[in-house]
Write a protein that holds these residues in place. Structure first.
Motif, PDB file in Angstrom:
ATOM      1  N   LYS A 131       0.864  -1.273   0.076  1.00 35.22           N
ATOM      2  CA  LYS A 131       0.043   0.170  -0.115  1.00 35.22           C
ATOM      3  C   LYS A 131       0.988   1.351  -0.073  1.00 35.22           C
ATOM      4  CE  LYS A 131      -3.538   2.694   0.196  1.00 35.22           C
ATOM      5  NZ  LYS A 131      -4.231   3.035  -0.999  1.00 35.22           N
TER       6      LYS A 131
ATOM      7  N   THR B 231      -2.074  -1.625  -4.096  1.00 34.75           N
ATOM      8  CA  THR B 231      -2.840  -0.390  -4.299  1.00 34.75           C
ATOM      9  C   THR B 231      -2.015   0.813  -3.897  1.00 34.75           C
ATOM     10  OG1 THR B 231      -3.653  -0.458  -2.253  1.00 34.75           O
ATOM     11  CG2 THR B 231      -4.889  -1.441  -3.849  1.00 34.75           C
TER      12      THR B 231
ATOM     13  N   PHE C 295      -3.062   5.341  -4.995  1.00 35.96           N
ATOM     14  CA  PHE C 295      -4.341   6.111  -4.772  1.00 35.96           C
ATOM     15  C   PHE C 295      -4.168   7.148  -6.208  1.00 35.96           C
ATOM     16  CE2 PHE C 295      -0.964   8.278  -2.119  1.00 35.96           C
ATOM     17  CZ  PHE C 295      -1.025   9.633  -2.477  1.00 35.96           C
ATOM     18  N   PRO C 296      -5.414   7.781  -6.435  1.00 30.34           N
ATOM     19  CA  PRO C 296      -5.203   8.615  -7.690  1.00 30.34           C
ATOM     20  C   PRO C 296      -4.288   9.550  -7.850  1.00 30.34           C
ATOM     21  CG  PRO C 296      -7.535   8.239  -6.602  1.00 30.34           C
ATOM     22  CD  PRO C 296      -6.518   7.678  -5.626  1.00 30.34           C
TER      23      PRO C 296
ATOM     24  N   GLU D  41     -11.549   4.433  -1.788  1.00 26.40           N
ATOM     25  CA  GLU D  41      -9.948   4.715  -1.726  1.00 26.40           C
ATOM     26  C   GLU D  41      -9.506   4.649  -0.300  1.00 26.40           C
ATOM     27  OE1 GLU D  41      -8.072   4.767  -4.227  1.00 26.40           O
ATOM     28  OE2 GLU D  41      -9.375   4.976  -5.800  1.00 26.40           O
TER      29      GLU D  41
ATOM     30  N   GLU E 212      -7.630   6.333   1.495  1.00 26.50           N
ATOM     31  CA  GLU E 212      -6.216   6.614   1.281  1.00 26.50           C
ATOM     32  C   GLU E 212      -5.525   7.249   2.612  1.00 26.50           C
ATOM     33  OE1 GLU E 212      -5.635  11.117  -0.897  1.00 26.50           O
ATOM     34  OE2 GLU E 212      -6.896   9.522  -1.915  1.00 26.50           O
TER      35      GLU E 212
ATOM     36  N   PHE F 188     -10.216  -1.586   3.263  1.00 29.72           N
ATOM     37  CA  PHE F 188     -11.054  -1.264   2.352  1.00 29.72           C
ATOM     38  C   PHE F 188     -12.394  -2.221   2.558  1.00 29.72           C
ATOM     39  CE2 PHE F 188      -6.751  -1.499  -0.138  1.00 29.72           C
ATOM     40  CZ  PHE F 188      -6.947   0.023  -0.305  1.00 29.72           C
TER      41      PHE F 188
ATOM     42  N   ARG G 127      -4.562  -1.668  -7.888  1.00 28.15           N
ATOM     43  CA  ARG G 127      -5.189  -0.562  -8.352  1.00 28.15           C
ATOM     44  C   ARG G 127      -4.169   0.555  -8.225  1.00 28.15           C
ATOM     45  NH1 ARG G 127     -11.065   1.505  -5.714  1.00 28.15           N
ATOM     46  NH2 ARG G 127      -9.510   1.785  -3.657  1.00 28.15           N
ATOM     47  N   HIS G 128      -4.143   1.418  -9.175  1.00 29.77           N
ATOM     48  CA  HIS G 128      -3.296   2.625  -9.276  1.00 29.77           C
ATOM     49  C   HIS G 128      -1.745   2.073  -9.097  1.00 29.77           C
ATOM     50  CE1 HIS G 128      -6.694   4.757  -8.749  1.00 29.77           C
ATOM     51  NE2 HIS G 128      -6.875   4.489  -7.298  1.00 29.77           N
TER      52      HIS G 128
END
Length: 532
Positions: free
Chosen positions: A327, A368, A370-371, A402, A404, A413, A425-426
């Motif tokens: 993460k 993962t 984040f955006p 998210e 985050e 999550f 993801r991302h």
């Protein structure tokens, strides 16, 4: 005359050798009752003043408060020896390093010293089950209690911790902060007397941990990065057995400068011998056995650190809820004076190979970011993960928050993820090579989901499931994805589904075009997917 000169030379030479200092000679009592702190400390001080040597703890139980190690001192615990921590927290003054920073209370403290060791076949018992130390979780709001570690070392160099047994700390078992040249070998840890009972906590550089057996309520081996300017780096961990109710191998959560050049190999992970506090099966839905670890391998960079060059190889794990959790998060922004400009750092160049894992929840392994901030260059190869399955179509379709800035752990999550084997993801530069995903029961979720992933390659993917009831892989808004030679047993369901208007450059090779094997949603641009 010549003989006298030789004799004098020999006397001078022998007097220069380090001496042994038995704590009994300084007034220590092996009755398990008398507080012997002053006697043990006197032996340490004398030993250091005389150019170093060994402080001998003979067989018997010696009660003590804080002992401060000094330069060139080896604290040696003989077979049958035990230093037992006092149950009075007043016997643990808070140490302070030379730079003025206060360190964590501990039974054994070392600050700003060098050439120190704790060795022998004896035991250090923190007495952590004493009522005075049953103060709850140190992360709870308003917590102000004093619960000492067994070992705290700060700004020390050239340290050896060899063969000893460590039991029942009131808090963390041991922590090493801004230390250099640390060797921990052959120690046995049993830590189930209290909450926050980690096994080994490392925030240092040039570290070797090997041949250790750890059984802890909280994290097993935990790398931390509390300093904003000094990363935890150059760490080797090998040939260890780790049992934990939380994270067996964990990077974080504290990750201010990050982690660099970490090599971990030959690790066995399984459930802890007991669970006095966690009771995950009662608290976390879908956990299917009474005692489990939260995660086997957790790599968390959430406080702005730079994590780079991590290699993990040859790991066998069972009794875990989530095998692998990676993460990149933005928790540090919540503590920043200027959250909008906070730099979350990076997490990249991670290789995890030769792993066999058996999990016991619906919380899938995940990678993962984040955006706008991707985890980069992660290689998973020669991995076999067995999961319980039983995921539903509703769980597969549920949006995943998210989250985050949340506390980083596998269930941040929720208690399920939308895939049964791996969720990505991302992320950028993901390689999946020779991955086997076995599901013990029918699962309606895709085995792998990639959402906002760039530049990924998948090869030798094996799916072992009695009935495939959903796509093997679901790609969402992902670019430049190559899946080589799928060898999944055909079913009435597609092997690959592609969604999202940002999808492009998706190629499947070695799959003859056949109706139903690849499903592309109407939102995907024309030409974004090719099948050979």
């Amino acid at each position: 005359m010549k003989s006298l000169s030789i004799l004098l030379l020999l006397c001078i030479s022998f007097s220069a050798f380090p001496a042994d200092h038995n704590i009994l000679a300084y007034g220590a009592k092996a009755d398990g009752k008398t507080i012997s702190t002053k006697a043990i400390q006197a032996a340490v001080n004398k030993c250091s003043a005389e150019h170093g040597g060994r402080v001998i703890v003979p067989a018997g139980v010696f009660m003590s408060g804080t002992i401060v190690l000094k330069n060139d001192v080896e604290l040696y615990l003989a077979e049958g020896a035990e230093i037992k921590g006092s149950a009075n927290n007043k016997d643990y003054p808070q140490p302070q390093s030379a730079d003025g920073k206060k360190a964590t209370w501990a039974l054994i403290v070392a600050l700003d010293v060098h050439h120190i060791a704790i060795t022998g076949r004896g035991t250090i018992n923190g007495n952590g089950a004493a009522p005075a130390f049953q103060l709850g979780d140190d992360t709870a709001p308003g917590y102000t209690g004093i619960r000492p570690n067994i070992i705290t070392m700060v700004n020390c160099k050239d340290i050896e911790i060899l063969n000893i047994r460590l039991r029942n700390s009131p808090h963390w078992m041991q922590t090493y902060f801004r230390c250099e040249n640390l060797h921990i070998k052959g120690i046995h840890i049993y830590n189930h007397a209290n909450l926050n009972n980690d096994g080994i906590d490392i925030d240092s550089k040039n570290v070797l941990i090997e041949d250790c057996v750890i059984d802890s309520d909280d994290d097993g081996i935990c790398l931390k990065s509390d300093d904003d300017t000094v990363p935890c780096e150059n760490v080797t961990i090998r040939n260890c057995i780790i049992a934990s109710n939380c994270g067996a191998i964990k990077f974080g959560t504290s990750s201010h400068s990050g982690f660099r050049n970490v090599n971990i190999s030959n690790i066995t992970i399984h459930k802890a011998s007991q669970d006095l506090f966690r009771h995950w099966q009662q608290k976390v839905q879908f956990v299917d056995q009474p005692i489990t670890a939260i995660a086997g391998i957790s790599i968390e960079n959430v406080d702005g650190g730079k994590t780079d060059n991590i290699t993990i190889d040859n790991v066998f794990m069972e009794d875990v809820q989530t095998p692998i959790f990676i993460k990149l998060g933005n928790r540090g922004a919540t503590k920043s004076k200027d959250p909008a400009s906070f730099n979350p750092g990076h997490l990249r160049n991670v290789t995890i190979s030769n792993v066999t894992a058996v999990s016991h929840s619906k919380i899938t392994s995940s990678i993962t970011g984040f955006p706008g901030f991707d985890v980069e260059n992660v290689i998973l190869k020669n991995i076999r993960i067995t999961t319980p399955g039983k995921g539903t179509a509703a769980e597969a379709e549920a949006p995943l928050p998210e989250n985050e800035t949340a506390y980083p752990e596998a269930r941040m999550f929720g208690v399920t993820l939308p895939s049964s084997g791996l969720y990505v993801r991302h992320a950028k530069g993901i390689v999946l090579q020779n991955i086997t995903l076995q599901t013990l029961n029918v699962d309606a979720r895709p085995q792998i989901i990639m959402d906002d992933v760039k530049d990924a390659q998948i090869s030798l993917l094996n799916i072992e499931q009695t009935q495939i009831s959903n796509a093997v892989i679901n790609l969402v808004n992902s670019k430049n994805i190559l899946w080589l030679n799928p060898n999944v047993i055909p079913s009435s369901h597609p092997l690959l589904t592609v969604d999202g208007a940002k999808s492009s450059g998706i190629t499947v090779t070695g799959l003859k075009r056949s109706a139903g094997k690849v499903k592309v949603s109407a939102t995907v641009p024309d030409g974004a997917v090719s099948v050979d």
